[in-house]
Design a protein around this motif. Structure first.
Motif, mmCIF file in Angstrom:
data_model
loop_
_atom_site.group_PDB
_atom_site.id
_atom_site.type_symbol
_atom_site.label_atom_id
_atom_site.label_comp_id
_atom_site.label_asym_id
_atom_site.label_seq_id
_atom_site.Cartn_x
_atom_site.Cartn_y
_atom_site.Cartn_z
ATOM 1 N N ALA A 1 -11.718 -4.246 -5.095
ATOM 2 C CA ALA A 1 -11.785 -3.001 -5.824
ATOM 3 C C ALA A 1 -12.280 -2.068 -5.127
ATOM 4 O O ALA A 1 -11.539 -0.833 -5.061
ATOM 5 C CB ALA A 1 -12.429 -3.316 -7.267
ATOM 6 N N VAL A 2 -13.191 -2.145 -4.235
ATOM 7 C CA VAL A 2 -13.917 -1.225 -3.516
ATOM 8 C C VAL A 2 -12.782 -0.834 -2.312
ATOM 9 O O VAL A 2 -12.731 0.354 -2.026
ATOM 10 C CB VAL A 2 -15.008 -1.571 -2.993
ATOM 11 C CG1 VAL A 2 -15.758 -0.469 -1.798
ATOM 12 C CG2 VAL A 2 -16.071 -1.734 -4.105
ATOM 13 N N ILE A 3 -12.257 -1.805 -1.649
ATOM 14 C CA ILE A 3 -11.396 -1.592 -0.590
ATOM 15 C C ILE A 3 -10.113 -0.711 -1.280
ATOM 16 O O ILE A 3 -9.755 0.248 -0.370
ATOM 17 C CB ILE A 3 -10.861 -2.776 0.018
ATOM 18 C CG1 ILE A 3 -12.039 -3.495 0.528
ATOM 19 C CG2 ILE A 3 -9.666 -2.740 0.854
ATOM 20 C CD1 ILE A 3 -11.933 -5.148 0.883
ATOM 21 N N ALA A 4 -9.641 -1.229 -2.143
ATOM 22 C CA ALA A 4 -8.470 -0.504 -2.784
ATOM 23 C C ALA A 4 -8.805 0.899 -3.124
ATOM 24 O O ALA A 4 -8.085 1.854 -3.002
ATOM 25 C CB ALA A 4 -7.934 -0.965 -3.909
ATOM 26 N N LEU A 5 -9.952 1.206 -3.754
ATOM 27 C CA LEU A 5 -10.583 2.646 -4.255
ATOM 28 C C LEU A 5 -10.600 3.514 -2.931
ATOM 29 O O LEU A 5 -10.378 4.574 -3.240
ATOM 30 C CB LEU A 5 -11.575 2.380 -5.162
ATOM 31 C CG LEU A 5 -12.365 3.854 -5.592
ATOM 32 C CD1 LEU A 5 -11.236 4.514 -6.463
ATOM 33 C CD2 LEU A 5 -13.735 3.467 -6.499
ATOM 34 N N ALA A 6 -11.251 2.899 -2.143
ATOM 35 C CA ALA A 6 -11.557 3.799 -0.920
ATOM 36 C C ALA A 6 -10.201 4.245 -0.184
ATOM 37 O O ALA A 6 -10.177 5.465 0.092
ATOM 38 C CB ALA A 6 -12.365 3.023 0.069
ATOM 39 N N GLU A 7 -9.178 3.340 -0.124
ATOM 40 C CA GLU A 7 -8.083 3.484 0.691
ATOM 41 C C GLU A 7 -7.233 4.654 -0.265
ATOM 42 O O GLU A 7 -6.687 5.614 0.191
ATOM 43 C CB GLU A 7 -7.473 2.497 0.607
ATOM 44 C CG GLU A 7 -5.921 2.563 1.650
ATOM 45 C CD GLU A 7 -5.657 1.365 2.185
ATOM 46 O OE1 GLU A 7 -4.169 1.013 1.970
ATOM 47 O OE2 GLU A 7 -6.297 0.662 2.972
ATOM 48 N N GLN A 8 -7.246 4.408 -1.612
ATOM 49 C CA GLN A 8 -6.541 5.298 -2.402
ATOM 50 C C GLN A 8 -6.953 6.593 -2.472
ATOM 51 O O GLN A 8 -6.289 7.622 -2.699
ATOM 52 C CB GLN A 8 -6.293 4.617 -3.920
ATOM 53 C CG GLN A 8 -5.310 3.504 -3.926
ATOM 54 C CD GLN A 8 -4.131 3.777 -3.313
ATOM 55 O OE1 GLN A 8 -3.298 4.617 -3.719
ATOM 56 N NE2 GLN A 8 -3.523 2.849 -2.490
ATOM 57 N N THR A 9 -8.492 6.720 -2.464
ATOM 58 C CA THR A 9 -9.131 8.086 -2.636
ATOM 59 C C THR A 9 -8.437 8.795 -1.383
ATOM 60 O O THR A 9 -8.405 10.076 -1.340
ATOM 61 C CB THR A 9 -10.573 7.891 -2.776
ATOM 62 O OG1 THR A 9 -11.042 7.131 -3.669
ATOM 63 C CG2 THR A 9 -11.328 9.082 -2.451
ATOM 64 N N ALA A 10 -8.669 8.102 -0.204
ATOM 65 C CA ALA A 10 -8.311 8.846 0.796
ATOM 66 C C ALA A 10 -6.962 9.386 1.056
ATOM 67 O O ALA A 10 -6.607 10.389 1.320
ATOM 68 C CB ALA A 10 -8.765 7.897 2.203
ATOM 69 N N LEU A 11 -6.031 8.454 0.820
ATOM 70 C CA LEU A 11 -4.372 8.719 0.845
ATOM 71 C C LEU A 11 -4.149 9.615 -0.099
ATOM 72 O O LEU A 11 -3.082 10.521 -0.006
ATOM 73 C CB LEU A 11 -3.784 7.411 0.603
ATOM 74 C CG LEU A 11 -3.914 6.207 1.617
ATOM 75 C CD1 LEU A 11 -3.180 5.215 1.392
ATOM 76 C CD2 LEU A 11 -3.336 6.726 3.087
ATOM 77 N N ASN A 12 -4.744 9.691 -1.510
ATOM 78 C CA ASN A 12 -4.373 10.768 -2.514
ATOM 79 C C ASN A 12 -4.945 12.075 -2.374
ATOM 80 O O ASN A 12 -4.703 12.890 -3.017
ATOM 81 C CB ASN A 12 -4.613 10.034 -3.974
ATOM 82 C CG ASN A 12 -3.921 9.052 -4.242
ATOM 83 O OD1 ASN A 12 -2.415 9.133 -4.183
ATOM 84 N ND2 ASN A 12 -4.364 7.997 -4.886
ATOM 85 N N SER A 13 -5.824 12.074 -1.308
ATOM 86 C CA SER A 13 -6.589 13.298 -1.057
ATOM 87 C C SER A 13 -5.527 14.277 -0.224
ATOM 88 O O SER A 13 -6.035 15.460 -0.264
ATOM 89 C CB SER A 13 -7.856 13.452 -0.223
ATOM 90 O OG SER A 13 -7.639 12.917 1.141
ATOM 91 N N ILE A 14 -4.657 13.822 0.189
ATOM 92 C CA ILE A 14 -3.791 14.765 0.955
ATOM 93 C C ILE A 14 -2.706 15.508 0.308
ATOM 94 O O ILE A 14 -2.517 16.876 0.488
ATOM 95 C CB ILE A 14 -2.785 13.775 2.172
ATOM 96 C CG1 ILE A 14 -3.954 13.204 2.892
ATOM 97 C CG2 ILE A 14 -1.734 14.755 2.901
ATOM 98 C CD1 ILE A 14 -3.042 12.197 4.018
ATOM 99 N N SER A 15 -2.186 15.071 -1.084
ATOM 100 C CA SER A 15 -1.208 15.638 -1.741
ATOM 101 C C SER A 15 -1.474 17.136 -2.173
ATOM 102 O O SER A 15 -0.686 17.834 -2.242
ATOM 103 C CB SER A 15 -0.520 14.821 -2.727
ATOM 104 O OG SER A 15 -1.672 14.359 -3.594
#
Length: 585
Positions: free
Chosen positions: A71-85
């Motif tokens: 869950a930590v792995i997925a949350l960190a990655e989604q936080t980073a990727l969703n920060s761009i839009s």
């Protein structure tokens, strides 16, 4: 591997025929053989025939520690990727090559470059994780993605942004590998509880990411690199994720214990990636051994690479085989799998198209857009994400348990149709506008309602899609490669979605009135097609264990009644024949 996780893994391996990701013949050297019934088939119940076991159904305990790390792995990655839009339309408008009425096209081009690169490499990362383990692939993708975020913050031209996003897509295949890890540490008795929280984590990333990208951006305020800060924060988040993964994630692939230590695999992997374009050599630990197991090459072959002769001799086998047997189309694909994959492509196409269209639509000036700032866009996305998480945790699990994976998946596709149709009719913030619901308050009410519909559809539909893909197969021994195939199709949808949606919105700025309805309407129609196709998904083995047992019991009752009716009819016909024969005599 910790002892707390062994019972769950043993249960997975012993019940392998009924926990799957794609149907494929089991390689000879991978996993434990499925448990075989000791009684004759006629003596077994339908449930026992399905599971290959006469033991009563028991739910395996969840490996909570490993679930937390994933869950930590997925949350960190989604936080980073969703920060761009939230800031990408504003960022694209500052590039010297981009005109104001072309922002949509180039925002789509930047986003598509990331997804197109993932489309080209997702299957490779899944394939590689089947040979060197899940953990090295996740570590590699995480740290290289962090480096790409730092580079993205320094982009000042369109082509720099496209190049960095493409590199980010090339090095990141973690989503499919994380799903693979989930599949390997759960079984059908507890998979619903585990898989339902993965989209919840994605929903959390849908809150934290827009907050990072929307609130930390400095906009066009005179700073030399106004978009650097959110990218640096994303890189730090991914670096922390790398450290947590390194120390706390356990390798979920059982065969990895036959491979060299993690440090050696990581060093060899980076050496291979560095020399990939100029060498046909491969690390020794990716090669199948003579016994059919994946492992190191044995004594005397400690070097990172084998000789050219050895490489040439086994190159064809390396490409087409996992060391235990290659994937064949007739083993992988059946009717339900094909329909699931087609609709999953449409699902991801619709999802990414909406995610790309909304920031462009919100940032664009009226009458086509709604003239929102990056901060307002970020806050609106975070709000919708928060409501969605509450729905996922409090309502969706019980709803899916009562109506099944297939129905909730169709509901997700239907939700996309509704959200696409409604978004162009959201009002304007200017109270002088002629729209009935003009004004800031109405704008936020309507935006919030439509975004909630969309995000609930996306998160709930994704949960059901993952479970349908998982349960649609006969074997899960090449789980990494096959999840890579699913993610490749997903990436294909995400590759074309932003470019097409951005181009349509740029065209819509020249259409009056309600030009914005053009882009949203096209993808609403595509979502409707996916919704209609999803009614063809009818396999009984696609639900979780409890729901599926009820489904089979109902089928068995119906089949029993039909058989009894047939026997009664046949008996009556036989009696009638005997009477006729007696009469003639």
């Amino acid at each position: 591997m910790s002892s707390s996780r062994k019972p769950g893994l043993e249960r997975i391996m012993s019940g392998m025929p009924h926990y799957q990701t794609f149907p494929t013949n089991p390689p000879a050297g991978r996993g434990k053989p499925p448990a075989q019934p000791t009684r004759q088939g006629d003596d077994l119940s339908p449930t026992e025939l399905h599971t290959g076991s006469s033991e009563p159904h028991q739910e395996s305990p969840l490996p909570t520690r490993q679930l937390f790390v994933l869950a930590v792995i997925a949350l960190a990655e989604q936080t980073a990727l969703n920060s761009i839009s939230p800031y990408l339309p504003d960022m694209a408008s500052t590039f010297p090559e981009v005109k104001q009425d072309e922002v949509g096209v180039y925002v789509g081009l930047i986003a598509s470059s990331f997804a197109m690169a993932q489309f080209a490499t997702n299957y490779f990362w899944g394939w590689l994780s089947d040979r060197i383990g899940r953990k090295p692939v996740i570590l590699t993708g995480t740290i290289l993605t962090a480096a790409c975020f730092v580079a993205f913050g320094f982009c000042k031209t369109l082509w720099q942004a496209i190049l960095v996003q493409a590199l980010m897509g090339f090095v990141n295949g973690n989503q499919g590998v994380v799903s693979t890890c989930l599949g390997e540490i759960t079984d059908r008795s507890n998979q619903s509880k585990a898989f339902i929280y993965l989209p919840v984590v994605y929903g959390l990333g849908g809150i934290t990411g827009p907050i990072v990208g929307g609130l930390l951006v400095r906009g066009q305020s005179g700073a030399k690199y106004p978009y650097l800060l959110p990218n640096l924060v994303s890189a730090v988040v991914l670096t922390l994720d790398f450290i947590i993964t390194l120390f706390y994630l356990e390798e979920s692939m059982e065969e990895a214990r036959e491979l060299p230590p993690l440090r050696k695999r990581m060093s060899n992997l980076f050496a291979w990636l560095w020399q990939f374009t100029g060498s046909s050599q491969r690390p020794t630990y990716t090669r199948p051994t003579s016994s059919g197991h994946v492992g190191s090459s044995g004594p005397g072959e400690d070097e990172a690479y084998v000789s050219d002769d050895d490489s040439n001799d086994s190159e064809a086998e390396l490409i087409t085989s996992s060391g235990n047997g290659g994937l064949r189309a007739r083993d992988v694909l059946n009717r339900d799998v094909i329909l699931i994959l087609v609709t999953y492509f449409i699902f991801q196409l619709s999802n990414i198209a909406y995610n790309s269209l909304y920031p462009i639509f919100a940032q664009a000036p009226p009458p086509t857009g709604r003239s929102l700032s990056p901060k307002e866009i970020g806050v609106s996305l975070a709000f919708a994400g928060g409501i969605t998480i509450a729905f996922q945790i409090g309502i969706f699990g019980r709803l899916r348990g009562s109506i099944g994976n297939r129905t909730t998946y169709r509901a997700g596709l239907a939700g996309f149709v509704i959200a696409f149709v409604l978004m162009p009719w959201v009002g304007y913030s200017d109270t002088n506008d002629k729209a009935v619901t003009a004004g800031k308050v109405w704008l936020w009410i309507e935006l919030g309602a439509v975004l909630i519909i969309k995000t609930v559809a996306a998160v709930g539909g994704l949960t059901s899609a993952l479970l349908l893909i998982t349960n649609s197969a006969r074997d899960h021994t090449v789980l990494g490669a096959l999840n890579g195939l699913a993610q490749t199709l997903s990436a294909a949808g995400r590759a074309v979605g932003p470019f097409i949606s951005g181009g349509l919105f740029s065209l819509a700025t020249r259409v009056h009135p309600k030009g914005e309805a053009l882009a949203f309407g096209v993808f609403g129609g595509i979502s409707l097609i996916g919704f209609l196709i999803s009614f063809g998904i009818r396999g009984a083995g696609l639900e979780d264990s409890e729901w599926d047992e009820e489904y089979r019991d109902d089928d068995d009752a119906n089949e029993g009644a039909e058989a009894e009716e047939t026997r009664a009819t046949d008996g009556a016909a036989d009696e009638h024949s005997r009477l006729l024969n007696g009469h003639h005599k």
